[in-house]
Design a protein around this motif. Sequence first.
Motif, PDB file in Angstrom:
ATOM      1  N   MET A   1       0.841  -1.194   0.000  1.00  0.00           N
ATOM      2  CA  MET A   1       0.000   0.000   0.000  1.00  0.00           C
ATOM      3  C   MET A   1       0.876   1.244   0.000  1.00  0.00           C
ATOM      4  N   ALA A   2       0.559   2.200  -0.861  1.00  0.00           N
ATOM      5  CA  ALA A   2       1.315   3.442  -0.940  1.00  0.00           C
ATOM      6  C   ALA A   2       0.812   4.434   0.099  1.00  0.00           C
ATOM      7  N   TYR A   3       1.740   5.177   0.676  1.00  0.00           N
ATOM      8  CA  TYR A   3       1.386   6.194   1.664  1.00  0.00           C
ATOM      9  C   TYR A   3       1.912   7.543   1.203  1.00  0.00           C
ATOM     10  N   GLU A   4       1.176   8.579   1.580  1.00  0.00           N
ATOM     11  CA  GLU A   4       1.640   9.923   1.283  1.00  0.00           C
ATOM     12  C   GLU A   4       2.929  10.184   2.066  1.00  0.00           C
ATOM     13  N   PRO A   5       3.929  10.750   1.419  1.00  0.00           N
ATOM     14  CA  PRO A   5       5.178  11.021   2.148  1.00  0.00           C
ATOM     15  C   PRO A   5       4.974  12.122   3.181  1.00  0.00           C
ATOM     16  N   PRO A   6       5.770  12.109   4.243  1.00  0.00           N
ATOM     17  CA  PRO A   6       5.657  13.159   5.265  1.00  0.00           C
ATOM     18  C   PRO A   6       6.092  14.505   4.701  1.00  0.00           C
ATOM     19  N   THR A   7       5.640  15.573   5.319  1.00  0.00           N
ATOM     20  CA  THR A   7       5.945  16.926   4.865  1.00  0.00           C
ATOM     21  C   THR A   7       6.449  17.778   6.026  1.00  0.00           C
ATOM     22  N   HIS A   8       6.788  19.008   5.707  1.00  0.00           N
ATOM     23  CA  HIS A   8       7.203  19.980   6.713  1.00  0.00           C
ATOM     24  C   HIS A   8       6.056  20.919   7.093  1.00  0.00           C
ATOM     25  N   THR A   9       4.818  20.554   6.780  1.00  0.00           N
ATOM     26  CA  THR A   9       3.689  21.464   6.969  1.00  0.00           C
ATOM     27  C   THR A   9       3.544  21.935   8.412  1.00  0.00           C
ATOM     28  N   VAL A  10       3.568  21.004   9.353  1.00  0.00           N
ATOM     29  CA  VAL A  10       3.394  21.377  10.765  1.00  0.00           C
ATOM     30  C   VAL A  10       4.567  22.219  11.247  1.00  0.00           C
ATOM     31  N   GLU A  11       5.761  21.849  10.846  1.00  0.00           N
ATOM     32  CA  GLU A  11       6.928  22.624  11.257  1.00  0.00           C
ATOM     33  C   GLU A  11       6.862  24.048  10.695  1.00  0.00           C
ATOM     34  N   ARG A  12       6.458  24.179   9.442  1.00  0.00           N
ATOM     35  CA  ARG A  12       6.324  25.517   8.855  1.00  0.00           C
ATOM     36  C   ARG A  12       5.262  26.332   9.604  1.00  0.00           C
ATOM     37  N   SER A  13       4.180  25.660   9.987  1.00  0.00           N
ATOM     38  CA  SER A  13       3.119  26.348  10.720  1.00  0.00           C
ATOM     39  C   SER A  13       3.630  26.841  12.070  1.00  0.00           C
ATOM     40  N   LEU A  14       4.375  26.002  12.769  1.00  0.00           N
ATOM     41  CA  LEU A  14       4.930  26.405  14.063  1.00  0.00           C
ATOM     42  C   LEU A  14       5.888  27.586  13.907  1.00  0.00           C
TER      43      LEU A  14
END
Length: 233
Positions: A1-14
């Motif tokens: 099963m393929a998974y979406e790769p992790p991102t820096h979204t939360v870190e950018r938000s912080l």
Amino acid sequence: MAYEPPTHTVERSLRATTGARIVVGIDEVGRGAWAGPVTVCAAVTGLRRPPAGLTDSKLLTPKRRTELARELESWVTAHALGHASPQEIDELGMTAALRLAATRALGGLPVRPDAVILDGKHDYLGAPWRVRTVIKGDRSCVVVAAASVIAKVYRDAMMVELGVEHSDFCFADNAGYPSPVHRAALEELGPTPHHRLSWAYLDALPRWRHLKRGRSAPETAAMEAVGQLGFDF
């Protein structure tokens, strides 16, 4: 099963909302084990592109986890590990033991973070740290996924070493978690010095039940009881 790769979204938000410059990701391994420490990794990655295939350590094969951990150790800006022993878990309860291990990991970093991204929905770290909890953060956040892989590979290696003197328990295969072989060894030989003696698995072992330890510190997290018996295979 393929998974979406992790991102820096939360870190950018912080960074944008709090002004944090150094953001650390924290993940733990060993919470539900019968034996061995609980291990926490604190990692700092910045906003660089991560190694290919980075995701929650539980979604990777052992071989790929080990390969990726080697890459990550030179790719991350900084990382440190902290542990709480079985005896500390028995004495303090899991929530406080996690806090202790995480504090040790954070204290091992060469820099003090401005903010922490913590995997899960419960903030077991608390003040004075500025914490953002993220459910499945080990799958969605680059910095937490990196911590997840490093923590898992390091603790698994620790359990392999502990298993050398306790081969009947097959720690190299089960990493101290419930398994049929682990249960059979407990029934025959009783717990080793590496087992958590406040854990509920002892309730199902009449021969060794007298070793069960009470806890001097209260434990409020219901999660601690989940998976401690683990005898329904």
